[in-house]
Write a protein that holds these residues in place. Structure first.
Motif, PDB file in Angstrom:
ATOM      1  N   HIS A   1      29.780 -15.825  15.879  1.00 61.80           N
ATOM      2  CA  HIS A   1      29.980 -14.545  15.327  1.00 61.80           C
ATOM      3  C   HIS A   1      29.578 -14.465  13.783  1.00 61.80           C
ATOM      4  CE1 HIS A   1      31.105 -13.244  19.308  1.00 61.80           C
ATOM      5  NE2 HIS A   1      31.059 -12.305  19.037  1.00 61.80           N
TER       6      HIS A   1
ATOM      7  N   GLN B   1      26.297 -12.592  12.345  1.00 60.87           N
ATOM      8  CA  GLN B   1      26.179 -11.127  12.186  1.00 60.87           C
ATOM      9  C   GLN B   1      27.166 -10.611  10.984  1.00 60.87           C
ATOM     10  OE1 GLN B   1      27.666 -10.606  16.136  1.00 60.87           O
ATOM     11  NE2 GLN B   1      29.151  -9.258  15.439  1.00 60.87           N
TER      12      GLN B   1
ATOM     13  N   LYS C   1      23.412 -15.739  22.229  1.00 63.32           N
ATOM     14  CA  LYS C   1      23.881 -14.519  22.990  1.00 63.32           C
ATOM     15  C   LYS C   1      24.003 -14.766  24.526  1.00 63.32           C
ATOM     16  CE  LYS C   1      23.438  -9.819  23.359  1.00 63.32           C
ATOM     17  NZ  LYS C   1      24.236  -9.065  22.695  1.00 63.32           N
TER      18      LYS C   1
ATOM     19  N   ASP D   1      28.468 -10.218  23.500  1.00 67.31           N
ATOM     20  CA  ASP D   1      28.853  -8.943  22.510  1.00 67.31           C
ATOM     21  C   ASP D   1      28.338  -9.646  21.085  1.00 67.31           C
ATOM     22  OD1 ASP D   1      30.384 -11.496  22.238  1.00 67.31           O
ATOM     23  OD2 ASP D   1      32.008 -10.533  21.356  1.00 67.31           O
TER      24      ASP D   1
ATOM     25  N   ASN E   1      25.690  -9.283  18.044  1.00 66.02           N
ATOM     26  CA  ASN E   1      25.169  -8.272  17.535  1.00 66.02           C
ATOM     27  C   ASN E   1      23.873  -9.043  16.950  1.00 66.02           C
ATOM     28  OD1 ASN E   1      23.820  -5.935  16.618  1.00 66.02           O
ATOM     29  ND2 ASN E   1      25.394  -5.419  15.362  1.00 66.02           N
TER      30      ASN E   1
ATOM     31  N   GLN F   1      18.859  -4.491  20.730  1.00 60.85           N
ATOM     32  CA  GLN F   1      19.714  -3.964  19.322  1.00 60.85           C
ATOM     33  C   GLN F   1      19.128  -3.259  18.397  1.00 60.85           C
ATOM     34  OE1 GLN F   1      22.702  -5.560  19.490  1.00 60.85           O
ATOM     35  NE2 GLN F   1      22.358  -6.390  21.280  1.00 60.85           N
TER      36      GLN F   1
ATOM     37  N   PHE G   1      20.224  -3.229  14.752  1.00 63.93           N
ATOM     38  CA  PHE G   1      20.916  -3.987  13.842  1.00 63.93           C
ATOM     39  C   PHE G   1      20.970  -3.179  12.583  1.00 63.93           C
ATOM     40  CE2 PHE G   1      22.181  -7.167  10.877  1.00 63.93           C
ATOM     41  CZ  PHE G   1      23.187  -7.832  11.618  1.00 63.93           C
TER      42      PHE G   1
ATOM     43  N   TYR H   1      25.023   3.408  11.422  1.00 67.71           N
ATOM     44  CA  TYR H   1      25.937   2.231  11.170  1.00 67.71           C
ATOM     45  C   TYR H   1      27.418   2.997  10.948  1.00 67.71           C
ATOM     46  CZ  TYR H   1      26.596  -2.552   9.954  1.00 67.71           C
ATOM     47  OH  TYR H   1      26.945  -3.820   9.776  1.00 67.71           O
TER      48      TYR H   1
ATOM     49  N   GLU I   1      33.044  -0.771   9.456  1.00 63.98           N
ATOM     50  CA  GLU I   1      33.236  -1.973   9.838  1.00 63.98           C
ATOM     51  C   GLU I   1      33.903  -2.760   8.701  1.00 63.98           C
ATOM     52  OE1 GLU I   1      31.414  -6.218  11.709  1.00 63.98           O
ATOM     53  OE2 GLU I   1      30.098  -4.253  12.037  1.00 63.98           O
TER      54      GLU I   1
END
Length: 534
Positions: free
Chosen positions: A212, A215, A245, A250, A252, A288, A290, A295, A298
């Motif tokens: 992860h 991302q 992936k 999950d 991104n 996706q 991205f 957005y 986060e």
């Protein structure tokens, strides 16, 4: 295996290239060869010694040196031989197997040969070991011989995994994450197949966090967080990312238009290119979005690495703030504790300059004389004329992340990052306003004696003073403002040119707020916020 128009012509050319690779004096990079073992007379007579390889220790050692490129070459040739076993001539196939065996597999099988990278908590451990292991999987039929090599390979890969923080952060940055972890994944796939699905190195619990990492590092489009020796932009490997992936649905994914193409890697690494061709699943990317404008907020704090990531949208523009603490003994280390990136509306206004041009000096005693690796080239203060020093003991402490009302607060102490006996306390605090994207930076100092302080910020855009207490950094489309106390500080602007990793010259703007009187203790506050032109 492959049916091509003019196939024989292609095969003839390929065999010529392979033959010349097998003729090379060494597969290792010149920078990794122990030239000091060769005296001046031998250097002059190097080519006349070529036919005496078996009697010349230097040439022998150089031929059997296993570095990144030697290991990768073995992997590539072994894979090509496997894929084209029915198409290449027996002479070429035998030459490939003999050269890989003599240059890589046999030296690696000899336990007397110690390779520093086997215990290196960095990308070398992954790339070298995975490449050696992959070549062995392709070439060795004897199970005992193969297992002997693979045990040593897996031990090195275990060291590599320990280089990651528990949260999956690669302190080397995204480019080296891609380099090391992709080869780890390639080898894992081959080992799983060779073992009949009994061994799966992607099943380790820490792998998910590592997968992860990619991302987290994207800012906008192909721009990335450039901590450590990392470029400012990055083209990701679509085949490798597709495979991740499959393991972790999950994930991104970046937009497919920012994938690496055939020419993205100036070394044209075969394992990347062939897997981009066969592993890329475009349907995974098409779902996706991205970089879309819906957005959502986060943020995450990587507690082990001590990196903060914050992403949000303001006025239909993406905002990303990244800040780091830690220590100054990280792989591909920069003296950059307390530095940060402020990215808004597709542009990085306050930056980490990324990687410099690689040469022997850059990785030697003079590493921190380069602006990009020293704290003088990052948004960190200069205290009593001094910057931060390198080493594990030069570190942050007391890190704390909290959320109070509409603010995210990241604070830590940095007095240990400087070698100043008079510096009793230096606390840096980032306060992110979650409503409007404003960033406040609070620096608290306490000295045994009065010292001068320069609060430095760095950018690739040239700033200008637009009011008594405001400095504007104008980007290509929008801008940001830095608000400061004009009673305490004098604004100064300087710049320095440096050579990037790709050999290009860039100008780094040094934005200095110099305190106009020495201090013994105080707290400075700067506020950074967007200024939209339209």
């Amino acid at each position: 295996m492959f049916i091509l128009t003019n196939q024989k012509s292609y095969l003839d050319s390929l065999e010529e290239v392979i033959w010349q690779i097998c003729n090379e004096f060494t597969w290792a990079l010149p920078a990794h060869i122990q030239w000091e073992e060769l005296n001046e007379d031998e250097k002059l007579n190097l080519y006349s010694l070529y036919n005496q390889q078996e009697n010349n220790n230097f040439i022998n050692k150089s031929k059997k040196l296993i570095d990144l490129f030697a290991a990768e070459t073995a992997f590539s040739l072994a894979e090509i031989a496997y894929l084209l076993e029915k198409d290449l001539s027996p002479l070429i196939l035998n030459r490939i197997k003999n050269e890989i065996s003599s240059r890589v597999l046999l030296p690696f099988s000899n336990l007397k040969n110690k390779y520093w990278w086997e215990n290196a908590k960095m990308n070398w451990a992954a790339v070298c070991a995975a490449s050696v292991g992959s070549a062995a999987i392709y070439l060795l039929n004897d199970t005992k011989e193969l297992v002997f090599i693979l045990k040593r390979v897996i031990k090195s890969l275990t060291v590599y995994l320990s280089s990651f923080a528990e949260d999956g952060i690669s302190r080397e940055g995204l480019a080296y994450w891609n380099y090391g972890f992709s080869f780890y994944t390639y080898f894992s796939d081959l080992l799983k197949k060779r073992s009949g699905n009994r061994i799966n190195l992607m099943n380790y619990p820490e792998i998910k966090n590592i997968a992860h990492f990619q991302q987290k590092m994207f800012l906008n489009d192909d721009q990335i967080i450039s901590f450590s020796d990392t470029p400012l932009t990055f083209k990701f490997r679509a085949g490798f990312t597709s495979k991740l992936k499959e393991f972790y649905p999950d994930l991104n994914l970046p937009e497919l238009k920012y994938k690496a193409d055939f020419h993205s890697d100036d070394c044209y690494r075969w394992p990347h290119i062939i897997r981009d061709l066969f592993w890329t699943r475009t349907e995974l990317f098409n779902r996706q979005k991205f970089n879309n404008l819906d957005y959502q907020e986060e943020y995450s704090y990587a507690e082990a690495a001590k990196w903060l990531f914050y992403k949000n949208k303001f006025d239909n523009h993406k905002l990303v703030i990244a800040a780091k603490a830690g220590n100054n003994n990280e792989p591909h280390n920069h003296n950059d504790l307390g530095s940060f990136i402020y990215h808004f509306a597709g542009e990085s206004f306050l930056v980490d300059p990324g990687s410099g041009e690689y040469n022997k000096d850059y990785f030697g005693e003079n590493r921190y004389n380069y602006i990009v690796t020293s704290s003088f080239g990052h948004s960190t203060p200069i205290i009593g004329g001094e910057g931060q020093l390198a080493g594990k003991s030069f570190c942050s402490s007391g890190e704390k992340i909290s959320t109070i009302s509409n603010q995210i607060i990241f604070k830590f102490n940095l007095e240990k990052a400087y070698q100043l006996d008079s510096l009793r306390l230096y606390q840096r605090k980032f306060l992110i306003n979650r409503i409007n994207g404003h960033l406040k930076i609070s620096d608290k100092f306490d000295f045994n004696e009065k010292l001068n302080v320069v609060e430095r910020f760095v950018s690739f855009f040239k700033p200008e003073k637009v009011a008594d207490d405001l400095v504007k950094i104008q980007g290509k489309k929008n801008s940001i403002l830095i608000k400061y106390d004009p009673i305490l500080f004098d604004f100064e602007l300087d710049s320095v040119n440096f050579t990037t990793h790709t050999g290009k010259t860039r100008t780094l703007q040094l934005i200095d707020f110099r305190i106009n009187a020495a201090i013994s203790s105080t707290e400075f506050v700067f506020e950074i916020f967007p200024f939209l032109e339209n």
